[in-house]
Design a protein around this motif. Structure first.
Motif, PDB file in Angstrom:
ATOM      1  N   ARG A 274       0.816  -1.221   0.000  1.00 53.97           N
ATOM      2  CA  ARG A 274       0.000   0.000   0.000  1.00 53.97           C
ATOM      3  C   ARG A 274       0.846   1.267   0.000  1.00 53.97           C
ATOM      4  N   ASN A 275       1.956   1.222   0.713  1.00 55.49           N
ATOM      5  CA  ASN A 275       2.743   2.424   0.972  1.00 55.49           C
ATOM      6  C   ASN A 275       3.570   2.804  -0.257  1.00 55.49           C
ATOM      7  N   PRO A 276       3.402   3.985  -0.806  1.00 53.54           N
ATOM      8  CA  PRO A 276       4.125   4.367  -2.025  1.00 53.54           C
ATOM      9  C   PRO A 276       5.631   4.574  -1.807  1.00 53.54           C
ATOM     10  N   VAL A 277       6.061   4.621  -0.558  1.00 56.79           N
ATOM     11  CA  VAL A 277       7.471   4.868  -0.260  1.00 56.79           C
ATOM     12  C   VAL A 277       8.291   3.577  -0.328  1.00 56.79           C
ATOM     13  N   PHE A 278       7.621   2.433  -0.161  1.00 52.64           N
ATOM     14  CA  PHE A 278       8.308   1.148  -0.097  1.00 52.64           C
ATOM     15  C   PHE A 278       7.792   0.193  -1.171  1.00 52.64           C
TER      16      PHE A 278
END
Length: 357
Positions: A274-278
């Protein structure tokens, strides 16, 4: 506040294991002697060895005809003990990572080795499928969980020849059918005890079939016949293993461990996706439940050190990926509570807000 320990190994242990072992190091069974100095042949320690073996058999539902022994040398010594005892002409290996490669290298000293498949060209990011196990091999060797690359074999494979498995990092994390294996071995320092003891579960009828002479200390029969007491065993790690096994039994055994491990892995991988950073590093169907590997998304690659520092400020320790892979690795073995995984997820979400605002 105690740090959350996400190290791959030596790794997190149940608090009960740490506390009870510490007590025994100070005073073993009220003897006023330390566990570190008592005779391994005294009745009190023989009782520890017997209980540890019995708990192994009970918790893994090990059938008759198998022995459980406790040795030194780590899983790395098993890389040569297995072929020394089993390889007469040819062995088959599935190459899924660094430890599988090392095991295969040692086996080549004893006979022909067939690499049935490998995911090395893709940096070991998946578990190979659709390979053929030679029916004339003396055994087929697998590494069930790959701590460095974050992949795992989550089913008990069918093999036409004796199946040998290095389960150093996922033993007791899921229910297994021991009867499908000829040998299961592993170092204890990932899901069981501190470093220093290695367990071997072996089907007795596999032994005594190679024509080569085997040095006494490298012969499984030596240790089976002497109840793991041919030489002085690693006393403290065995005691710690017993405490961990007691903790597992009191908390629902392997089925309960598996249920919790599935939940922990599901919520952490869901956040990574879900997380766009990872982003994850492995094929989704082969993701490890024990060692969750991930990296920064391409546009945030320069933030890797920042996230490690951010996590450290929140008492999240051991998240740096293996030096050969980089990125991050969250090892969420049996003793890691779901609250620890949630703390990591909270940190990932907080970091996302900081770098995307």
């Amino acid at each position: 506040m105690k740090k959350r320990n996400f190290s791959a190994g030596p790794s997190i242990l149940p608090q009960q294991t740490i506390e009870e072992t510490a007590k025994a190091i100070l005073d073993f069974n009220g003897s006023t002697l330390s566990l570190m100095e008592v005779s391994h042949r005294g009745k009190d320690f023989i009782a520890v060895m017997d209980e540890t073996e019995a708990l192994f058999k009970e918790l893994l539902n090990i059938p008759e005809g198998y022995s459980v022994i406790f040795l030194g040398g780590g899983a790395s010594l098993q890389f040569c003990m297995v072929p020394f005892n089993l390889l007469e002409k040819k062995a088959a290996y599935l190459n899924t990572g660094t430890w599988a490669s090392k095991a295969m290298k040692e086996a080549k000293l004893f006979g022909e080795v067939v690499e049935v498949a490998t995911s090395k060209p893709d940096n070991f990011t998946y578990i190979p499928k659709d390979y053929v196990i030679p029916a004339d091999a003396d055994y087929f060797h697998i590494t069930t969980n790959n701590t460095i690359f974050g992949t795992e074999i989550l089913t008990d494979l069918d093999s036409p020849v004796p199946l040998v498995a290095d389960m150093s990092s996922d033993i007791f994390s899921r229910v297994i059918d021991v009867s499908k294996y000829g040998i299961i071995y592993g170092g204890a320092q990932k899901n069981l005890a501190p470093a220093g003891v290695t367990f071997v579960i072996i089907r007795n009828d596999l032994l005594g079939k190679v024509s080569r002479p085997i040095p006494t200390m490298l012969d499984y029969k030596t240790h089976i016949d002497n109840g793991s007491m041919f030489n002085t065993p690693p006393v403290v790690p065995v005691y710690a293993a017993m405490q961990t096994l007691r903790w597992m039994k009191a908390n629902g055994g392997v089925p309960a461990m598996e249920k919790l491990n599935i939940k922990k892995a599901e919520i952490l991988y869901a956040e990574i996706d879900r997380n766009p950073v990872f982003k994850g590093t492995c094929a989704v169907e082969d993701r490890s439940r024990m060692n969750v590997c991930f990296v920064m998304s391409d546009e945030y690659k320069d933030k890797e050190a920042d996230f490690l520092a951010f996590a450290k400020e929140r008492n999240l320790d051991g998240l740096k990926g293996h030096r050969s892979v980089g990125g991050f690795r969250a090892s969420i073995y049996n003793a890691m509570p779901i609250e620890g995984v949630q703390d990591l997820i909270d940190a990932m979400q907080a970091f996302e807000k900081e770098v995307t605002k």
